[in-house]
Design an enzyme around this catalytic site. Structure first.
Site, short mmCIF file in Angstrom:
data_model
loop_
_atom_site.label_atom_id
_atom_site.label_comp_id
_atom_site.label_asym_id
_atom_site.label_seq_id
_atom_site.Cartn_x
_atom_site.Cartn_y
_atom_site.Cartn_z
N ASP A 67 0.82 -1.20 0.00
CA ASP A 67 0.00 0.00 0.00
C ASP A 67 0.86 1.26 0.00
OD1 ASP A 67 -2.38 -1.39 0.02
OD2 ASP A 67 -2.60 -1.33 2.20
N TYR A 126 6.56 -10.26 6.69
CA TYR A 126 6.49 -8.82 6.92
C TYR A 126 7.08 -8.47 8.28
CZ TYR A 126 3.41 -7.74 2.94
OH TYR A 126 2.90 -7.56 1.69
#
Length: 261
Positions: A67, A126
């Site tokens: 994003d 992540y």
């Protein structure tokens, strides 16, 4: 009768090569990875630069569409290129001169023709970084979420246990435009105390739904602040209700660290 009339004809025909790249980038100033006309994105910027170096346009496939404001150390992309004149040692150097330090190609190599950066991936890892001390750090401001209120380390650790395994993560995901399963399998989730107020959340899963990591971090930070209990995590998961979880953590603390193949 051979496929080609002569060697000259054969050598003039070029075959596409599947290229695999490992890419790192600072997501600040980019509107995410996915290319959009007229908008500055990591994928659009990278594809344009590759096209300029190779002399023909390329279509990128990425392991994960990060994003706006999210960073990456181990993003993987794949694309097809003409084999003639392709120099995979010179290509990263040229791209890094054009795009660095915001976007850097760490590695480029030929891959099997069936390799697909997204579909071939077995897991994604992540990392989310929190700066947990009263005074901000200007050198971490672009890559860490500053949370001045003290966070309880034990509560953060306990909040990880319920999310490990296969669950419907509807409570932690932004609803997709079309109906699709939000069941994901989390292999690992843990908080690490790196010292000097720096906390890091590591998570690995086969795949992630939109805003899943940031929503987990935001909810866990609420647990660390005492606004929620670690025991609430299991109930939030079972509720399949986005309103039960906390607000997503800011994007700039998140980094796509590694893709497993």
């Amino acid at each position: 009768m051979t496929l080609f009339d002569d060697a000259e004809t054969a050598s003039s025909i070029d075959y596409p090569v599947r290229v695999r790249m490992t890419v790192a980038y600072d997501g600040t100033g980019f509107h995410g990875f996915a290319a959009h006309p007229g908008i500055k994105t990591v994928g659009g910027t990278l594809a344009s630069a590759i096209g300029k170096v190779l002399g023909n346009p390329v279509e990128l496939t990425c392991a994960g569409r990060t994003d706006k404001g999210v960073h990456a150390w181990g993003q993987v992309v794949s694309f097809d290129a003409e084999e003639f004149g392709l120099d995979l040692e010179a290509l990263p150097r040229s791209l890094n001169r054009m795009l660095g330090p915001a976007i850097v190609v760490r590695e480029a190599e030929k891959a099997h023709s069936t390799f697909d950066a997204r579909r071939s991936a077995l897991a994604r890892r992540y990392r989310y970084t929190v700066l947990n001390r009263p005074v901000p750090d200007p050198f971490l401001a672009r890559t860490a979420w500053h949370v001045p209120a003290p966070l309880d380390r034990r509560s953060l650790a306990l909040a990880c246990d319920p999310v490990i395994g296969e669950h419907d993560f509807s409570s932690f995901c932004r609803a997709p435009d079309e109906e699709s399963s939000l069941v994901r399998k989390v292999h690992e989730a843990r908080w690490l105390d790196l010292g000097d107020g720096i906390l890091r959340f590591d998570i690995e899963a086969g795949a992630f739904c939109h805003q899943m990591v940031r929503s987990l971090v935001g909810t866990m930070v609420d647990v660390g602040r005492g606004r929620k209990r670690a025991g609430d995590m299991a109930g939030i998961l079972r509720a399949h209700d986005r309103s039960r979880a906390g607000q997503p953590a800011p994007p700039h603390g998140l980094c796509l660290w590694e893709v497993v193949y």
